[in-house]
Design an enzyme around this catalytic site. Structure first.
Site, PDB file in Angstrom:
ATOM      1  N   THR A 169       0.774  -1.185   0.245  1.00  0.00           N
ATOM      2  CA  THR A 169       0.548  -0.298   0.006  1.00  0.00           C
ATOM      3  C   THR A 169       1.185   0.938   0.265  1.00  0.00           C
ATOM      4  OG1 THR A 169      -1.913   1.140   1.217  1.00  0.00           O
ATOM      5  CG2 THR A 169      -0.061   0.068   2.274  1.00  0.00           C
ATOM      6  N   ASP A 170       0.364   2.032  -0.430  1.00  0.00           N
ATOM      7  CA  ASP A 170       1.072   3.297  -0.677  1.00  0.00           C
ATOM      8  C   ASP A 170       1.238   3.843   1.280  1.00  0.00           C
ATOM      9  OD1 ASP A 170      -1.996   4.075  -0.830  1.00  0.00           O
ATOM     10  OD2 ASP A 170      -1.989   6.120  -1.461  1.00  0.00           O
ATOM     11  N   GLU A 171      -0.169   3.874   2.086  1.00  0.00           N
ATOM     12  CA  GLU A 171      -0.274   4.484   3.357  1.00  0.00           C
ATOM     13  C   GLU A 171       1.442   3.591   3.800  1.00  0.00           C
ATOM     14  OE1 GLU A 171      -3.522   4.010   4.777  1.00  0.00           O
ATOM     15  OE2 GLU A 171      -5.258   3.119   3.782  1.00  0.00           O
ATOM     16  N   TYR A 178      -2.170  -0.523  11.269  1.00  0.00           N
ATOM     17  CA  TYR A 178      -2.107  -0.981   9.721  1.00  0.00           C
ATOM     18  C   TYR A 178      -0.977  -0.520   8.988  1.00  0.00           C
ATOM     19  CZ  TYR A 178      -3.235  -1.103   4.143  1.00  0.00           C
ATOM     20  OH  TYR A 178      -3.385  -2.311   3.475  1.00  0.00           O
ATOM     21  N   LYS A 221       1.772  -2.764   7.016  1.00  0.00           N
ATOM     22  CA  LYS A 221       2.329  -3.215   5.784  1.00  0.00           C
ATOM     23  C   LYS A 221       3.787  -2.877   6.074  1.00  0.00           C
ATOM     24  CE  LYS A 221       0.440  -4.919   3.387  1.00  0.00           C
ATOM     25  NZ  LYS A 221       0.618  -5.801   2.379  1.00  0.00           N
TER      26      LYS A 221
END
Length: 352
Positions: free
Chosen positions: A132-134, A158, A162
């Site tokens: 993810t870009d997060e 989260y 990741k």
């Protein structure tokens, strides 16, 4: 044959459906079937001999050893993850267990399998990790979009879990030579999206006459990627990506959350008008912002375009229209996934 983990979740199930619609190579689909995993999404594959579903956990080493030795996939695409920020804030342990420990166990199972392959198969094998870009943190309004060289600055349990999984994948490549690829995508949307996320939540609440909850001032910015575009990007990275590399996948569609909700309301006003003649935007309600809410994400996907020739086919306007229409046409699916437990969850997070 390929192995897909987390293939009954939103992105994973779309990928499995897309893969089998675009070719003849079989898929072994492993999923733990937690709250967001839904076999109804894969009902069209029930009698398809090219789809082999296995209920199981990526952290189960014994199961993974049997599965890999039996089916001998040429590639593993790892979608398996806990993925909702709100849930990670209230229950981070599941995210550590699945996203960190689970990824570690999957990498070790894969490494054992890969080490025993004949040399020609070993050279051709790929492990593609979906992220993810997060993991990059947050951006200010005028910052350049995230590129692959941005440092990791995760701000939620989260995104931290990741980020940890990404680091493990990278380390297994550099330490053990495992042939890995990583993609970091922006916010996906489209068919079969579990309705705890913004777009399906707003569509279903609007149709049910419920409030449309907006965190804070609604000015948080996200880049939106139609899920079928994401599937095509994954296929391209698997086909031609350079080993050990990371590729950002984005839709070039930066929108504020409030803009997204207003767009959905406008489409519903057109496609399924309210019986009282009023606009769906009247249902918009502002709720307390969530802790540590990142202000802006944006993806620079030029590496993927320049190196592998991929770019999205959908604009946000075309993709969101297809998405709204899909939810209007598939309300039986949404009724099955919005159980009492789901209703309790939305009440807890957005207010009764």
């Amino acid at each position: 044959m390929i192995l897909v983990t987390g293939g009954a979740g939103f992105i994973g199930s779309n990928f499995v459906l897309d893969w089998l619609a675009n070719g003849n190579e079989a898929v072994v689909n492993l999923d733990k079937l937690t709250y967001a995993g839904n076999l109804d999404t894969l009902s069209s594959l029930k009698d398809n001999p090219k789809h082999i579903f296995i209920h199981g956990d990526i952290g189960d080493r014994e199961l993974m050893a049997r599965l890999l030795s039996t089916h001998r996939p040429r590639a593993i695409i790892n979608f398996a993850a806990e993925s909702h920020v709100d849930r990670s804030i209230h229950g981070p342990s599941d995210f550590i267990q699945t996203n960190v420990v689970g990824t570690f166990n999957l990498l070790e199972s894969t490494r054992a399998y890969w080490n025993d392959l004949p040399e020609v198969d070993k050279t051709a094998f790929r492990f593609l990790h979906i992220s993810t870009d997060e993991v990059y943190g947050t951006l200010d309004a005028h910052d350049a979009p995230f590129c692959e060289s941005n440092r990791y600055e995760p701000n939620s349990p989260y995104s931290a879990s990741k980020a940890a999984s990404d680091h493990l994948v990278r380390a297994w490549h550099h330490t053990y030579g495992l042939p890995v690829l990583t993609t970091n995508c922006s916010n996906n949307y489209g068919p079969y999206h579990f309705p705890e996320k913004l777009i399906p939540l707003v569509i279903l609440n609007a149709l049910a006459g419920k409030p449309l909850p907006i965190y804070g001032d609604g000015q948080q910015v996200r880049d939106w990627l139609f899920v079928k575009d994401h599937c095509s990007a994954i296929r391209r990275v698997l086909e031609a990506g350079q080993l050990g590399e990371t590729y950002n996948v984005g839709g070039w569609n930066e929108k504020t959350n409030l803009d997204v909700v207003h767009t959905i309301c406008t489409l519903l006003d057109e496609l399924r008008p309210r019986a009282d003649g009023k606009g769906y935007a009247e249902q918009i309600t502002y709720v307390t912002d969530r802790p540590g809410h990142d202000r802006r994400y944006a993806i620079d996907a030029r590496k993927l375009e320049h190196h592998l020739g991929w770019k999205p086919a959908e604009t946000f306007e075309t993709g969101i229209r297809k998405t709204v229409q899909w939810y209007l046409d598939n309300q039986d699916w949404t009724h099955h996934v919005t159980s009492g437990q789901y209703r309790e969850w939305t009440a807890k997070h957005y207010g009764a």
